[in-house]
Write a protein that holds these residues in place. Structure first.
Motif, PDB file in Angstrom:
ATOM      1  N   HIS A   1       0.863  -1.186   0.000  1.00  0.00           N
ATOM      2  CA  HIS A   1       0.000   0.000   0.000  1.00  0.00           C
ATOM      3  C   HIS A   1       0.894   1.229   0.000  1.00  0.00           C
ATOM      4  O   HIS A   1       1.762   1.357   0.854  1.00  0.00           O
TER       5      HIS A   1
ATOM      6  N   GLU B   1     -12.208  -1.074  -6.816  1.00  0.00           N
ATOM      7  CA  GLU B   1     -12.783  -1.594  -5.571  1.00  0.00           C
ATOM      8  C   GLU B   1     -13.908  -0.667  -5.119  1.00  0.00           C
ATOM      9  O   GLU B   1     -13.679   0.505  -4.821  1.00  0.00           O
TER      10      GLU B   1
ATOM     11  N   LYS C   1     -17.158   0.416  -2.542  1.00  0.00           N
ATOM     12  CA  LYS C   1     -17.471   0.338  -1.108  1.00  0.00           C
ATOM     13  C   LYS C   1     -18.692   1.201  -0.857  1.00  0.00           C
ATOM     14  O   LYS C   1     -18.762   2.333  -1.315  1.00  0.00           O
TER      15      LYS C   1
ATOM     16  N   ASP D   1     -14.488  -6.596  -2.190  1.00  0.00           N
ATOM     17  CA  ASP D   1     -14.098  -6.675  -0.777  1.00  0.00           C
ATOM     18  C   ASP D   1     -15.360  -7.108  -0.037  1.00  0.00           C
ATOM     19  O   ASP D   1     -16.416  -6.473  -0.151  1.00  0.00           O
TER      20      ASP D   1
ATOM     21  N   PHE E   1      -6.743   8.631   0.127  1.00  0.00           N
ATOM     22  CA  PHE E   1      -7.747   8.955   1.143  1.00  0.00           C
ATOM     23  C   PHE E   1      -7.141   9.671   2.355  1.00  0.00           C
ATOM     24  O   PHE E   1      -7.811   9.891   3.346  1.00  0.00           O
TER      25      PHE E   1
ATOM     26  N   HIS F   1     -10.881  -8.957  -1.814  1.00  0.00           N
ATOM     27  CA  HIS F   1     -10.317  -8.653  -0.504  1.00  0.00           C
ATOM     28  C   HIS F   1     -11.167  -9.441   0.477  1.00  0.00           C
ATOM     29  O   HIS F   1     -12.332  -9.111   0.708  1.00  0.00           O
TER      30      HIS F   1
ATOM     31  N   ASP G   1     -18.012  -2.306   7.295  1.00  0.00           N
ATOM     32  CA  ASP G   1     -16.686  -2.722   6.832  1.00  0.00           C
ATOM     33  C   ASP G   1     -15.832  -3.026   8.060  1.00  0.00           C
ATOM     34  O   ASP G   1     -14.868  -2.323   8.358  1.00  0.00           O
TER      35      ASP G   1
ATOM     36  N   TRP H   1      -8.967   2.034  -4.671  1.00  0.00           N
ATOM     37  CA  TRP H   1     -10.138   2.306  -3.839  1.00  0.00           C
ATOM     38  C   TRP H   1     -10.070   3.776  -3.439  1.00  0.00           C
ATOM     39  O   TRP H   1      -9.033   4.248  -2.981  1.00  0.00           O
TER      40      TRP H   1
ATOM     41  N   TRP I   1       2.096   4.275   2.292  1.00  0.00           N
ATOM     42  CA  TRP I   1       2.456   3.637   3.566  1.00  0.00           C
ATOM     43  C   TRP I   1       3.752   2.832   3.460  1.00  0.00           C
ATOM     44  O   TRP I   1       4.547   2.815   4.387  1.00  0.00           O
TER      45      TRP I   1
ATOM     46  N   HIS J   1     -17.710  -4.632   1.858  1.00  0.00           N
ATOM     47  CA  HIS J   1     -18.114  -3.371   1.233  1.00  0.00           C
ATOM     48  C   HIS J   1     -19.510  -3.369   0.623  1.00  0.00           C
ATOM     49  O   HIS J   1     -19.751  -2.712  -0.384  1.00  0.00           O
TER      50      HIS J   1
ATOM     51  N   ASP K   1      -7.864  -8.602   3.415  1.00  0.00           N
ATOM     52  CA  ASP K   1      -7.846  -7.183   3.793  1.00  0.00           C
ATOM     53  C   ASP K   1      -8.543  -7.075   5.138  1.00  0.00           C
ATOM     54  O   ASP K   1      -9.770  -7.013   5.201  1.00  0.00           O
TER      55      ASP K   1
END
Ligand code: RM4
Ligand code: MN
Ligand code: MN
Length: 430
Positions: free
Chosen positions: A100, A219, A221, A254, A131, A281, A289, A179, A103, A257, A327
């Motif tokens: 990711h 993805e 959600k 996912d 995000f 995921h 979630d 996502w 990160w 989601h 995930d």
């Protein structure tokens, strides 16, 4: 760098459990044979089946109220890889890691790739993150990223995704999962159609730089962090966008989601039917979630999803190319233990789905014999496949009992001595 768990320890732990395993495995072999099902082909399929570990999953997760770190948890991607190697050494069905960014940002992706290789790991789909704002970021994602009304913010988010692809290429990845948290919190805040138009424009720019053998996973959600409307909220939006973008764009499901009560296995079947199912995921949830461990709440749903996946693989002659990833957020457990359990739960759902008598099922469906069709599925779901999973692990060099072996290794306590202690947990609502 410490490499996984010593093979001698795994062997010593396995020795204590092998006779019982052989006994249970033989009983399962006979019981399946009585139902006309051969265990060996199922075992082979399980040996070939892998699910990626999310790099962010090996650190302790948290809620928006607090995070409770544990001593010896990994700091940074290099230590995270070490923990992933432990999971792979014991469980043997998680040889890849899904990173990711930012990160997992490193200055030298090649060094990261070499490091993973030395640990017996490879990289799976890369995940972009628009995000959150980085401390020195020139524009803010507070009101959106790929769908923002300001073209400069959109450009920043597009550039980040393009960077992720570039890093991913250096890591040996073949897909990017996008996502976005974009949406609105108040009716009237956002022009609903306009936001999706802007999303598609941005995604076209990302799609344009995808290498030939790459895929772009969309993805969806339902909600969170946007609580009134989310731009890519459901599988309908996802498949429409994937169709707009082109062949290399596919949908990622996912499990957390969706709206409560939604029939996820049917969504899976629909997406595959139109060539747009890209990957998963896996996690479990009760309310939203929740990112709980796979199979912890609703193992039956996981089984029904795998029931569809076995059908999908059959039609594709085993070449569906689906990307399977976990995930999850581990707030109250040792992440290594949760991930070992979860990878095993996913494999168990797969094993049960592989033990469905498919020709009998098709026959009962044709004849509208509802009870027998249902019982055929239920029979497979009721099968205790734990000896089969343990035998697969054992034959691949892993642990018959991964959690007991992990505990016997003293890994976390040892890491608590050498790794930087966790930063004090943030207080209050974060
Ligand atoms: C989202 C979504 C994404 C994951 C982030 C951390 O809810 O599941 O896949 O990257 O969380
Ligand atoms: Mn996800
Ligand atoms: Mn999520």
């Amino acid at each position: 760098m410490e490499t996984g768990i010593p093979l001698e320890l795994i062997a010593a732990e396995n020795k204590k459990r092998l006779a019982a395993l052989e006994d249970d495995y033989d009983a399962l072999t006979r019981s399946l044979a009585r139902r006309g099902i051969e265990i060996d082909p199922i075992k082979q399929r399980l040996k070939d089946f892998t699910v990626a570990i999310p790099s962010w999953g090996v650190g302790t997760g948290g809620t928006r109220f607090a995070r409770f770190p544990i001593a010896g948890e990994p700091n940074g991607i290099f230590e995270k890889l070490e923990d992933c190697a432990v999971i792979q050494a014991l469980g043997r069905n998680t040889p890849t890691v899904s990173p990711h960014f930012p990160w997992d940002h490193v200055s030298d992706p090649k060094e990261l790739r070499d490091n993973a290789k030395a640990l017996g790991l490879r990289f799976d789909a890369v995940n972009s993150n628009t995000f959150q704002d980085l401390p020195d970021q020139s524009r803010s994602y507070k009101f959106g990223s790929l769908t923002h009304t300001d073209k400069d913010v959109r450009a920043l988010a597009v550039a980040h995704n393009r960077d992720c692809i570039e890093i991913g290429e250096k890591l040996g990845s073949k897909a990017i999962t996008v996502w976005i948290a974009d949406g609105s919190n108040f009716p009237g805040q956002q022009n609903l159609a306009g936001a999706l138009d802007r999303y598609l424009d941005s995604m076209r720019e990302i799609y344009a730089v995808l290498p030939g053998d790459w895929r772009l996973f969309i993805e969806h959600k339902l909600y969170e962090p946007a609580f009134y409307s989310t731009v890519v909220s459901d599988w309908g939006t996802s498949i429409l966008c994937a169709q707009e973008l082109g062949d290399k764009a596919q949908c990622l499901v996912d499990l957390g989601h969706h709206a409560p009560g939604v029939n996820i296995e049917q969504i899976v079947a629909r997406l595959a039917q139109f060539g747009k199912l890209g990957g998963f995921h896996f996690n479990d949830s009760k309310y939203g979630d929740d990112d709980l461990d796979s199979g912890a709440i609703n193992p039956h749903q996981l089984f029904l999803i795998f029931n569809e996946l076995v059908e999908i693989e059959k039609k594709a002659n085993g070449k569906s190319g689906l990307a399977y990833m976990l995930d999850q957020s581990h707030n109250v457990t040792d992440p290594i233990e949760s991930l070992l359990n979860s990878a095993a739960s996913v494999a168990a759902a797969h094993a049960r789905a592989l033990s469905v008598d498919r020709s009998a099922l098709a026959d009962y469906q044709k004849k509208n014999d509802v009870i027998m069709a249902f019982n055929t599925l239920r029979r497979a779901y009721d099968t205790d496949v734990t000896p089969l999973l343990a035998m697969v692990r054992y034959e691949l060099g892993g642990a018959i009992d991964p959690i007991a072996t992990y505990r016997a290794s003293g890994w976390r306590a040892r890491k608590a001595q050498t790794r930087k202690p966790p930063a004090p947990a943030a207080a209050g609502i974060v």
